[in-house]
Design a protein around this motif. Sequence first.
Motif, PDB file in Angstrom:
ATOM      1  N   PRO C  70       0.791  -1.228   0.000  1.00  0.00           N
ATOM      2  CA  PRO C  70       0.000   0.000   0.000  1.00  0.00           C
ATOM      3  C   PRO C  70       0.829   1.287   0.000  1.00  0.00           C
ATOM      4  N   TYR C  71       2.051   1.191   0.520  1.00  0.00           N
ATOM      5  CA  TYR C  71       2.870   2.406   0.570  1.00  0.00           C
ATOM      6  C   TYR C  71       4.244   2.129  -0.011  1.00  0.00           C
ATOM      7  N   ASP C  72       5.021   3.194  -0.169  1.00  0.00           N
ATOM      8  CA  ASP C  72       6.411   3.051  -0.540  1.00  0.00           C
ATOM      9  C   ASP C  72       7.170   2.627   0.716  1.00  0.00           C
ATOM     10  N   PRO C  73       7.880   1.516   0.655  1.00  0.00           N
ATOM     11  CA  PRO C  73       8.523   1.017   1.869  1.00  0.00           C
ATOM     12  C   PRO C  73       9.579   1.951   2.441  1.00  0.00           C
ATOM     13  N   ASP C  99       7.128   1.401  11.542  1.00  0.00           N
ATOM     14  CA  ASP C  99       8.378   1.122  12.253  1.00  0.00           C
ATOM     15  C   ASP C  99       8.955   2.391  12.869  1.00  0.00           C
ATOM     16  N   ARG C 100      10.165   2.286  13.373  1.00  0.00           N
ATOM     17  CA  ARG C 100      10.654   3.413  14.154  1.00  0.00           C
ATOM     18  C   ARG C 100      10.962   4.642  13.317  1.00  0.00           C
ATOM     19  N   GLN C 101      11.015   4.477  12.013  1.00  0.00           N
ATOM     20  CA  GLN C 101      11.183   5.658  11.166  1.00  0.00           C
ATOM     21  C   GLN C 101       9.854   6.147  10.638  1.00  0.00           C
ATOM     22  N   GLY C 102       8.810   5.494  10.978  1.00  0.00           N
ATOM     23  CA  GLY C 102       7.515   5.917  10.486  1.00  0.00           C
ATOM     24  C   GLY C 102       7.124   5.270   9.169  1.00  0.00           C
ATOM     25  N   ARG C 103       7.838   4.241   8.758  1.00  0.00           N
ATOM     26  CA  ARG C 103       7.511   3.616   7.481  1.00  0.00           C
ATOM     27  C   ARG C 103       6.503   2.495   7.696  1.00  0.00           C
ATOM     28  N   ASP C 104       5.665   2.297   6.703  1.00  0.00           N
ATOM     29  CA  ASP C 104       4.626   1.276   6.830  1.00  0.00           C
ATOM     30  C   ASP C 104       5.245  -0.112   6.883  1.00  0.00           C
ATOM     31  N   GLU C 105       4.939  -0.819   7.939  1.00  0.00           N
ATOM     32  CA  GLU C 105       5.557  -2.119   8.144  1.00  0.00           C
ATOM     33  C   GLU C 105       5.123  -3.139   7.105  1.00  0.00           C
ATOM     34  N   LEU C 106       3.837  -3.119   6.775  1.00  0.00           N
ATOM     35  CA  LEU C 106       3.330  -4.101   5.809  1.00  0.00           C
ATOM     36  C   LEU C 106       4.059  -3.982   4.474  1.00  0.00           C
ATOM     37  N   SER C 107       4.211  -2.757   4.026  1.00  0.00           N
ATOM     38  CA  SER C 107       4.899  -2.572   2.744  1.00  0.00           C
ATOM     39  C   SER C 107       6.338  -3.040   2.832  1.00  0.00           C
ATOM     40  N   ARG C 108       6.954  -2.790   3.961  1.00  0.00           N
ATOM     41  CA  ARG C 108       8.348  -3.204   4.100  1.00  0.00           C
ATOM     42  C   ARG C 108       8.465  -4.722   4.092  1.00  0.00           C
ATOM     43  N   ASP C 263      17.670   1.846   4.383  1.00  0.00           N
ATOM     44  CA  ASP C 263      16.329   2.111   3.892  1.00  0.00           C
ATOM     45  C   ASP C 263      15.722   0.913   3.175  1.00  0.00           C
ATOM     46  N   VAL C 264      16.596   0.173   2.504  1.00  0.00           N
ATOM     47  CA  VAL C 264      16.092  -0.968   1.734  1.00  0.00           C
ATOM     48  C   VAL C 264      15.516  -2.008   2.682  1.00  0.00           C
ATOM     49  N   PRO C 265      14.276  -2.388   2.489  1.00  0.00           N
ATOM     50  CA  PRO C 265      13.671  -3.340   3.430  1.00  0.00           C
ATOM     51  C   PRO C 265      14.235  -4.741   3.230  1.00  0.00           C
ATOM     52  N   GLU C 266      14.719  -5.273   4.288  1.00  0.00           N
ATOM     53  CA  GLU C 266      15.274  -6.611   4.217  1.00  0.00           C
ATOM     54  C   GLU C 266      14.939  -7.262   5.548  1.00  0.00           C
TER      55      GLU C 266
END
Lengths: 336, 335, 316
Positions: C70-73, C99-108, C263-266
């Motif tokens: 749903p969002y940009d990870p 997450d702690r940076q405010g990024r959408d967890e699902l997308s990540r 930044d890259v979700p892994e």
Amino acid sequence: MTTLHDVDDLPVRFTRRGRPDVRAVDGVSFSVSAGETVGLVGESGSGKSVTSLAIMGLLPKRGVTVGGRAEFAGRDLLRLPADALRDLRGRELSMVFQDPLSALNPVISIGLQVTEVLERHRGMSGREARAEAARLLEVVGIPDPTRRLREYPHQLSGGMRQRALIAMAVACQPRLLIADEPTTALDVTIQAQILELLRGLVQEQGTALVLITHDLGVVAGICDRVNVMYSGRIVEQADRRTLFVQPRHPYTTGLLASIPRLDSAADLPLEPIPGSPTDTVPWDTACAFAPRCTRRLDVCGTERPALADNGGVRLLRCHNPVPAAESLAVGAEGRR
Amino acid sequence: MLRFAVRRLLLLVPILFGLSLALFVWLRALPGGPAAALLGERNTAAAQAQIRSLYGLDQPVWVQYWKFLKRAVRLDFGTSISTHRTVTSEFFTRFPATIELTLAALIFAIGVGVPLGYFAARRHGTFLDNASVIGSLLGVTIPVFFLAFLFKYLLAGGVFSVLPDSGRLDPRLIATHPTNFYVLDGLLTREYDASWDALKHLILPGLALGTIPLAIIVRITRAAVLDVVHEDYVRTAEAKGLSVATVRRRHILRNALLPVSTTIGLQTGLLLSGAILTETVFAFPGVGKFVADAISARDYPVLQGFVLIIATVYVLVNLLVDLSYGLIDPRVRLR
Amino acid sequence: MTDSGPGAVLAGSAFGGAGLDPLGAGPEEAGGSISREAWRRLRGNRVAILGAVLVLLFVLVALLAPLLAPYDPKDPVLRSQITPGNYPGLSAQHWLGVDRQGRDELSRIIYGSRQSLLVGVVATSLGFAGGMLLGLLAGAFGGWIDSLVMRVVDVLLALPGLLLAITIAAVLGQSLTSIMLAIAVVQIPIFARLLRGSMLAQRESDYVLAARMVGVRRRKIMLGHVLPNSLSPVIVQATLSLATAIIDAAALSYLGLSGTDPDVPEWGRMLAEAQQDLVAAPRLAFIPCIAIVIAALGFTLLGESLREALDPKFRR
């Protein structure tokens, strides 16, 4: 001679999830007395081994139903609680198995496998047990027994292993010994020795011996009485002489006729029993041997023959037994 | 038997040789050379030249390797870049911690795994059996750090707080450590509360680390027992009327545990690598955590030395397991 | 791979018997590795189906990530609402929270599957290829080639898997490529040993002896008969190795070896970041863990049921 052990109408059924029951044994009755040797003869799959395992209580608990009665010294073995049966096994009831290599625990010494029986049933331990174990090994004909005690099964020859197994079986002087194909895995020359050993032990200790085999020669050698089994039931029962000289059941005659004889002409064709053990029908409504029987009648396909007395000398399960004259021609003196 | 042992020991030599060579070449193959690696961010041409002469990096490769080997045999692996103590001393200071942890995990895995596998096999087809199969399948799939997190969260923080969540000993506890094996030390110096505390600190990481080996042991034990139970000699033992306990101990387990013992060597490897992750999650000051720290700190002398020592330990353990197999199975011993 | 001529003759029942199809491949399928019966067993096996479903799920999520997320990870959407130790949790707009940076967890998580799949597949393929080559050489030629290859394998196996991977990755530098190569190298000895063992066993079997007697060229025997029959355990192992590769990849990136861009979700790296907030926001640690478990479990279940289906000694 009092009957020591009486098996009555013993059926054994194996059940499996989603599959029809397998009736390994369909109702077997025989008896054995002290000092007597009774043979249980049949092809593989006739149910002879399963019968003995059922008697000893060695069949798996799950998926197996055993019926009937197996009386030993007045008690029904099939109704005994598990620990009572366990007490009897090895002490009063004993068994020798077919393949001596796989029947021995490969990672413990021969000595230990003998002394554990002594420990369990005769309360011996330590030096006393080892001395007795060595004596037992000697009795069964193993040379240099004290050294053998420390050796492992793979270090012994086939014949010696079987002797060791016999030693374990007779360690407590059992009243009933069941030997399941004791010589099948051995060389012919060793076979004779083992049979002699068994015969000697039986005479000495007055043990009742049930000998299970597919080899008629073995039967002729040491059995007093013989039961011939086919597809889970006994089809003929007689003493040795009668069976070999005058076999009446078509299966028995077929077996005897199929053995090549030393004194027959070399170009005489062999006479196997036609068909194979799998060409069989259930005993419920017919004679199981009928598909392969040369003397088949219509009634053989519709009615199960009962095990009936025949002439006072044998029990026979057949609608159309072999006539006396013909059977004499087939019968042979037992091989000695 | 002796010949067997000697032969296996001799095999050890080329393996370690090859390993040290591989490591040596590997590190020298770093981009920018090992000098750059050693310097990290302070990489300048002048510094590089200095390092090169200091470490003898300007000499031919085989000379370097020979020197490296000579020092390796004396257990001299240089100095840690981050702590400035010798690699060897760092290793031996922390090794007891990892040994304690590994032992705890192994005791857990075997102590629970073998009985569980045995009873699952004996009650083949029942709930216990199926549950064990599924459980052991899950056990090998779940990464060890997940378990570490799970236990830490459940029992040392988030849900219950019954067990400590990090370290080897409560920092408020004063204790002496003659051997650096904390549990043992407490017993030796009669500081029993220290022993107990050290033990408490071992529980969670030990459970986490030991779960995967537990799953494997359950699996193998169960399969082995299922096989053995159908063997003729078990039937003979039953026919002899031996007690259930005797049949189980002497005839079933003795044989079933043979394949299990061969995997102990493999388990050690799992434990050693799993320790790296587990120690990190629990901040357990052992060899594993130090390796993890060395990775981020680019502490190559530590990496090289530790890896070589751990590899040697691993190979030795495998050798010991192989030899002990000869002790247990007389067919191997008396050929 | 069944060729005509002597190959076909041998595959027929004329030389049937021990060694012809130890893997239950059936006399006509000397070249096939999964027989019809095994396939049938597999299809009815619930475990196998579950495994296949999980694998499919994993692969689809990875491939269709841009469509599913749903969002940009990398976009810190809710940065403004972040306070230390307090990250917005599950909500309608953010199913798995933030997450702690405010990024959408699902997308990540969704995008993280791409890394895992990539590393898993590439590493296992490389390991498979390398291992097969070595195993083929050792198994086909024997002699000193075999010894040499086995020494190399022994050296590689002298280090427990993860440790070896760490060493290689640490030295190659922190990047996704180094992780892939490291894991590949760890897989090589496993495949090599497996194939070699399988081939050695096959070489002694009757049908090979018969083929040589007839005069079939060695290469033809190896490639046309021995190799295909040795493939079954290798295929099983490949599936299981994929599971291990995914887990190892996560472990390596947890240790920081996968590269420097946070930044890259892994999944592994997300775990490392989540460690500090274990008590405050445990979901940030558990969600990637569960994702890893699901992916690895799928392959493991598939591999295990494959193994059972192909095992000639299949015991009920």
